[in-house]
Design an enzyme around this catalytic site. Structure first.
Site, short mmCIF file in Angstrom:
data_model
loop_
_atom_site.label_atom_id
_atom_site.label_comp_id
_atom_site.label_asym_id
_atom_site.label_seq_id
_atom_site.Cartn_x
_atom_site.Cartn_y
_atom_site.Cartn_z
N LYS A 77 0.85 -1.19 0.00
CA LYS A 77 0.00 0.00 0.00
C LYS A 77 0.89 1.24 0.00
O LYS A 77 1.91 1.28 0.70
CB LYS A 77 -0.89 -0.03 1.24
CG LYS A 77 -1.91 1.09 1.35
CD LYS A 77 -2.74 0.89 2.61
CE LYS A 77 -3.84 1.94 2.76
NZ LYS A 77 -4.67 1.70 3.97
N SER A 152 -9.59 1.24 3.12
CA SER A 152 -8.78 2.08 2.25
C SER A 152 -7.70 1.32 1.50
O SER A 152 -7.06 1.88 0.60
CB SER A 152 -8.13 3.17 3.10
OG SER A 152 -7.25 2.59 4.06
N SER A 176 -9.77 -1.44 7.36
CA SER A 176 -9.30 -1.17 6.00
C SER A 176 -8.49 -2.27 5.35
O SER A 176 -8.05 -2.12 4.21
CB SER A 176 -8.48 0.13 5.99
OG SER A 176 -9.32 1.25 6.17
#
Length: 483
Positions: A77, A152, A176
């Protein structure tokens, strides 16, 4: 055909049946071909990945691999600092930021020999549940490109589900990693708070952020966690506790385990198909020897409201550093205050601005105790309810999400979006470990997730139960037909 797992790939490397370079090239080629449709990546680290793969291949030829992740193609990420590679956090304000150091978890992955393919898309500063709030592009769910992958950490989940990485890392603040894992039909594990160092992680909410892996199965999840877990003197919140052999802990099954089913996780708002799938999964655990009993966590109803005071309050403090002075975007102004105002107006998206305003209000003079102080009291109450439940049971079993992946634009109302995390937020607020594992599909062929929650630092029991369930299910390693 199902995508290979990390442990399958590295076993093939050890036998000489495949090479890390050829595998890295195949993943990079697949990214070139398919990621224009999925949008999982923000930055592809082609040269770095091939260099790491060549080094890994040399070690295998010398019969001296660094460990079970040597040569494994993984994605990160874009919230983890990577030395010499831009780290945007999905935001225009960091669009050109290139860190001079690696996050601790990145350094540990490199030490383990992992091949980092690139940095994945995310909701800006990890604020969102759909990866529609990235400043750069949306990410699409590989199972249905009209739907979101969750957020996310949606880019990392989509990369693993779509065969664009064998494993990946995201961050779980209020769900997330677990929520996108459920939406994308992969495994997502949130470890105990402090189990994995947050040094080099760009902060959203410091008391809630967790570094967390995605994988195709529980064995890979255990391998990824084992590579990055452990105390870090650079992180004051890092836990000083031995790191067990998570893979060795998978044997044993669930016979004799007591699993609690919280009443509050099966109420109004839960999709009936998810209700049926999760209850069927719980029956599978019962059939394999677990004892199932009802428990109650009454403060679950206040979880979302509490989280959306605590998390924005911490975000308003953490994001104050983006002022155009030290690094990142700078929009000139007539003085420092004007420059900071213009920089933040141009650099932050709507959702980030919304949460900064919420958090600043909650911390302001005259309102701090009424909002933030009260929220922390509820957080303590939630923690005590979990402690009471774990005095009776070893694990909790529940849905990961109230619904399946929704279509792009379907949750334009922020409050509707926030409710996606209603079942994941409580474990985040208490810092307890939790995992989402695939437990079937709805009538439209969209994945459903089963969430298991464990005691602090008891990831071995959590993973053992998830592995036992996974071994009993017919959809293991099933992948979407992207091409």
């Amino acid at each position: 055909m199902a995508a290979p797992t990390i442990h399958e790939l590295t076993a093939a490397f050890a036998r000489g049946e495949q090479s890390p370079v050829a595998v890295a090239e195949s993943y990079l080629a697949r990214i070139d071909t398919l990621d224009g449709r999925v949008g999982a990546y923000l930055t592809v680290m082609r040269d770095e990945a091939l260099s790491a793969a060549r080094a890994s291949e040399a070690r295998y030829r010398a019969r001296a691999p660094l460990g079970p992740l040597d040569g494994a193609p993984v994605a990160l990420k874009d919230v983890f600092c990577t030395r010499g590679v831009r780290t945007t956090c999905g935001s225009r304000i960091l669009e050109s930021f290139v860190p001079p150091y690696d996050a601790t978890m990145v350094e540990r992955l490199r030490t383990a020999g992992a091949v980092i393919l690139g940095k994945t898309n995310m909701d800006e500063f990890a604020m969102g549940s759909s990866t529609e709030h990235s400043a750069f592009h949306v990410t699409r769910n590989p199972w249905d490109l009209t739907r979101v992958p969750g957020g996310s950490s949606g880019g990392s989940a989509a990369a693993v589900a779509g065969g664009l990485a064998a494993g990946a890392f995201g961050t779980d603040t209020g769900g997330s990693v677990r929520q996108p894992a459920a939406f994308c039909g992969v495994v997502g594990l949130k470890p105990t708070y402090g189990r994995v160092s947050r040094y080099g992680l760009i902060a959203f909410a410091s008391s809630l952020d967790h570094v967390a892996p995605f994988a195709l199965d529980i064995v890979d999840t255990a391998l990824l966690l084992g590579a990055v877990a452990g105390h870090d003197p650079l992180d004051a919140t890092s836990v000083e506790a031995p790191v067990p052999d998570y893979v060795a802990s998978l044997a044993g099954g669930v016979k004799g385990l007591r699993i609690g089913v919280p009443d509050e996780y099966f109420g109004a708002g839960l999709d009936p198909e998810i209700d049926r799938a999760v209850r069927t999964a719980i029956d599978v655990l019962r059939d394999r020897g677990a004892t199932i009993e009802r428990v109650s966590l009454p403060s679950t109803a206040y979880g979302v409201a509490t989280y959306y005071i605590v998390a924005p309050a911490e975000a308003s403090s953490n994001l104050a550093r983006y002022d155009g002075v030290k690094y990142g975007l700078r929009v000139p102004g007539k003085d420092l205050i004007d420059m900071a105002s213009r920089t933040r107006a141009a650099g932050f998206g709507a959702e980030v601005k919304r949460r900064i305003m919420l958090g600043t209000y909650a911390l302001s003079a005259g309102y701090h105790e009424a909002y933030y102080g009260q929220a922390q009291k509820v957080r303590t109450l939630v923690r005590r309810e979990f402690e009471a439940a774990f005095a009776r049971v070893d694990l909790l079993a529940a849905p990961t999400t109230p619904g399946v992946a929704f279509t792009h634009g379907d949750k334009a109302d922020p409050l509707a979006m926030y409710m996606n995390d209603v079942y994941t937020i409580p474990a985040s607020m208490t810092g307890l470990p939790a995992v989402s594992v695939p437990c079937g599909f709805n009538g439209a062929g969209l994945p459903i997730g089963l969430q298991l929650i464990g005691r602090a630092l008891d990831e071995p029991t959590l993973l053992r139960a998830a592995h036992a369930y996974e071994q009993a299910t017919p959809w293991r390693h099933r992948s979407p037909a992207l091409g």
